[in-house]
Design an enzyme around this catalytic site. Sequence first.
Site, PDB file in Angstrom:
ATOM      1  N   ASP A  41      -3.805  12.885 110.458  1.00  0.00           N
ATOM      2  CA  ASP A  41      -4.453  11.518 110.788  1.00  0.00           C
ATOM      3  C   ASP A  41      -4.391  10.593 109.530  1.00  0.00           C
ATOM      4  O   ASP A  41      -4.209  11.105 108.645  1.00  0.00           O
ATOM      5  CB  ASP A  41      -5.863  11.728 111.413  1.00  0.00           C
ATOM      6  CG  ASP A  41      -6.745  10.312 111.998  1.00  0.00           C
ATOM      7  OD1 ASP A  41      -6.062   9.495 112.289  1.00  0.00           O
ATOM      8  OD2 ASP A  41      -7.852  10.511 111.993  1.00  0.00           O
TER       9      ASP A  41
ATOM     10  N   ASP B 239      -6.635   5.045 118.142  1.00  0.00           N
ATOM     11  CA  ASP B 239      -7.968   4.646 118.609  1.00  0.00           C
ATOM     12  C   ASP B 239      -8.179   3.426 119.977  1.00  0.00           C
ATOM     13  O   ASP B 239      -8.378   2.712 119.458  1.00  0.00           O
ATOM     14  CB  ASP B 239      -8.856   4.286 117.465  1.00  0.00           C
ATOM     15  CG  ASP B 239      -8.830   5.437 116.514  1.00  0.00           C
ATOM     16  OD1 ASP B 239      -8.642   6.567 116.743  1.00  0.00           O
ATOM     17  OD2 ASP B 239      -9.382   5.145 115.536  1.00  0.00           O
TER      18      ASP B 239
ATOM     19  N   GLU C  53      -1.092   6.381 107.672  1.00  0.00           N
ATOM     20  CA  GLU C  53      -0.507   5.035 107.771  1.00  0.00           C
ATOM     21  C   GLU C  53       0.097   4.741 106.421  1.00  0.00           C
ATOM     22  O   GLU C  53       1.042   4.182 106.350  1.00  0.00           O
ATOM     23  CB  GLU C  53      -1.312   3.979 108.561  1.00  0.00           C
ATOM     24  CG  GLU C  53      -1.416   4.077 109.858  1.00  0.00           C
ATOM     25  CD  GLU C  53      -2.397   5.170 110.333  1.00  0.00           C
ATOM     26  OE1 GLU C  53      -3.461   5.554 109.540  1.00  0.00           O
ATOM     27  OE2 GLU C  53      -2.226   5.879 111.380  1.00  0.00           O
TER      28      GLU C  53
HETATM   29  O1  MIG Z   1     -11.355   7.038 110.463  1.00  0.00           O
HETATM   30  O2  MIG Z   1     -10.901  11.914 112.178  1.00  0.00           O
HETATM   31  O3  MIG Z   1      -7.654   8.262 115.204  1.00  0.00           O
HETATM   32  O4  MIG Z   1      -8.545  10.381 116.616  1.00  0.00           O
HETATM   33  O5  MIG Z   1     -11.173  11.296 115.621  1.00  0.00           O
HETATM   34  C1  MIG Z   1     -11.433   7.414 111.664  1.00  0.00           C
HETATM   35  C2  MIG Z   1     -11.869  11.120 112.942  1.00  0.00           C
HETATM   36  C3  MIG Z   1     -10.640   8.804 111.462  1.00  0.00           C
HETATM   37  C4  MIG Z   1      -8.964   8.406 113.580  1.00  0.00           C
HETATM   38  C5  MIG Z   1      -8.278   9.228 114.561  1.00  0.00           C
HETATM   39  C6  MIG Z   1      -9.282   9.926 115.489  1.00  0.00           C
HETATM   40  C7  MIG Z   1     -10.214  10.790 114.664  1.00  0.00           C
HETATM   41  C8  MIG Z   1     -11.046  10.245 113.676  1.00  0.00           C
HETATM   42  N1  MIG Z   1     -10.069   9.277 112.651  1.00  0.00           N
END
Ligand code: MIG
Length: 800
Positions: free
Chosen positions: A405, A483, A408
């Site tokens: 995650d 999200d 980016e």
């Molecule tokens: O700033 O890890 O898209 O699926 O649950 C949020 C916490 C960070 C974004 C992800 C989401 C995940 C969440 N993450």
Amino acid sequence: MITNTELEKKGNLFPSKLVSYEQNGDSILFVSENGVHLIVTVLRDSMLRFRYATHGIFENDFSYAIDNDHSHGYSVLEIIEDEKFVWIVTEQIKCRVNRNDMKTAMFDIEDELILQDELGYHWEESFEFGGNYVKMSKSTVEGENFYGLGDKPTSFNLKGKRISNWNTDQYAFGKDLPELYKSIPFYIGLHHAKAYGIFFDNTFKTHFDFCHERRHVTSFWADGGEMNYYFIYGPKIAEVVTKYTNLTGRPELPPMWALGYHQSKWSYYPEAKVKELAAGFRENKFPCDALYLDIDYMDGFRCFTWNTDYFPEPKRMVEELEEDGFKTVAIIDPGIKIDNSYEIFTDGLEKDYFCKRADGPYMRGKVWPGNCVFPDFTNPEVREWWADHYKTLIAEIGVKGVWNDMNEPAVMEVPGKTFPLDVRHDYDGNRCSHRKAHNIYGMQMARATYEGVKKYIFPKRPFTITRASYSGGQRFSSTWTGDNVATWEHLWLGNVQIQRLGMSGFSFAGTDIGGFADQPTGELFTRWIQLGVFHPFCRVHSSGDHGEQEPWYFGEEVLNITRKFVELRYQLLPYLYTAFYQYCEENIPILKPLVYFDQEDVQTHYRADEFIFGHHILVCPIQEPNVQGRRMYIPRGRWYNYWNDSIAEGGKELWVDAPLDSMPIYVKEGAIIPKYPVQQYVDEFQIEELRLDVYYKNGKQNSIYYEDDHDGYDYKMGLYNLRTFKLTGKEKEIIIQQHVAGTYESNLKTMKICLHGLPFDIKSASVNNEDVTLESIGYDKEGQFITLNENFTDLRLVSE
Ligand code: MIG
């Protein structure tokens, strides 16, 4: 119409007239009077690559997107010249280069114009960054439509849109947002029933304009790098997509459990909560294969650590879950906490593996752990180092999949939400700034993760999922759309996004079912599950801030309906697994948008609600509250309503009933759909009987079924079977022939054939060309069942 002079006033420069050209093997170098070099490379008879060097100097030819194993080789390459043009001719296409201005035009072999430069290549020097903004514009013809570009949350047909690629963490993203988590600079154009593709392999920020700024112009440009693009000719969309996927690669087969239902939330903790969740699935007899641990399982969000208050013995817990049929998937983010007592931080520091700013300081940014540094995943050594960190998590603790995650990369509380552009990257030895590396950072993290999981999970297959990626990232990971929000609009968006990703080489994708932000009503949750079970990746995930999202949370009715649909997914696993096989081996997307399915039917060009799941199942989600059905388009052909076997003649719109416990599903006539019994998780028990749902057709139709061990690599040594079923239907007879290729010792003992739509009463039968009694094949007239040995080669059912 904009003229060159006007553009020149704005600082744009153009190639002048051609002064020479020269062939060198598969490439032809064209040089203009003002020093522009263009190399056209013939990769296949239907695929050319175009590279422009403004001042005659090309960059080192390096790409993260292109798969080393892509097919290349052509059968014809001829250069023909006349007064005005130089022509490159292959077996399937002709490329015309204008001697006057170096503009190009592509024709098919029947001399039909497919795509031509409008202003063509031009550029603008960037004094701020050095290098050029490189630009290309093409003429758009009447009735031309556009598809592709990965995860963009906008209408399926891109005509009229302007889009850009800059991987961005977009919490609760809105419709029509130009930039999202992924960059897949590939699109398909379609006109006169002929399709071509453009893959603009440039990792800088890229832009695409489809008749938005100017009605008859499609353009694409980048904030640096080279004008480097591939032209891929179809003429079928299917051919464009499979050729693009072959060029940028496809994944290895995932383990079958990864195709089951997955449950996630931010976050399930402590252990007791995870155990309660697991028990909930089994008690409610709701099939589930994987549970996810989001960031709270870690110690202060430090990657590769555990919060031992919440999870005192992770290995034991993971094992116990596994005994109960659950695989554990754990999240790993790129930010490494700045903390001198944290081994990964100190080790990475010592090895000089973290990204730095232009003048030397570390790239520091705030993410979940607080102040962090970030590994430079564009350095092959760093990727190896990162991969090795999975040893404990995978080989020792027994986690089966990893979720990447924030890659980016996302940074909190800073403008732009990411690294400053001066950050330096290795880019596999092609040192550059973040302007060039930004869009592939996430893909390279996912790649390092994949290598690590693959190494330590051996002899089983790895499972990984990533939020950010670039073209070719499908080789290393599945993905989700990030999200989203629990709204009906996001259900609609998700449907478009997953089809779009499939058209862009990235089939293994899904949405956060039910919505990540906010909470769905039971009705929205139900409708979303109905769509989600037809997505290659099927996971419920939510932020947890707004309430629970377990299927039993919404009450008995929702639980029963959603269970029915998840059970349907488990029944269809052999069918879906076969579609995965065809994706991984033959580059065929798992979902086929209607325009992919039948591009000659103009009705399909703007349709995106309906899609084909695999080869033979037509699905249409319900995307509105309080409805008992909807109108949908049935593509050409004859289709069986899945629920009642009534026949729909395609090529028109129909009203289809769909109360909450139903949704429109159709099966193409002639199809043979392989099905498993419902299991609570993949390989809960050994399956000895495969059900084949046979949909009668007056005519012929082939279907296939792929089988192997569901995990591991024996299939790579040939231990798999590809069963081809040939159906031949006549007025008073149906013949089903089976051809088995492969050496896999199947667990199957019998095949239970279920006949749909037979227009006659069965009076006699033969199996493998010998007459048999109907009793001996277990003919059940009521249910239209017949049971045969799994290796039958020929079944004939006759009305006399
Ligand atoms: O700033 O890890 O898209 O699926 O649950 C949020 C916490 C960070 C974004 C992800 C989401 C995940 C969440 N993450």
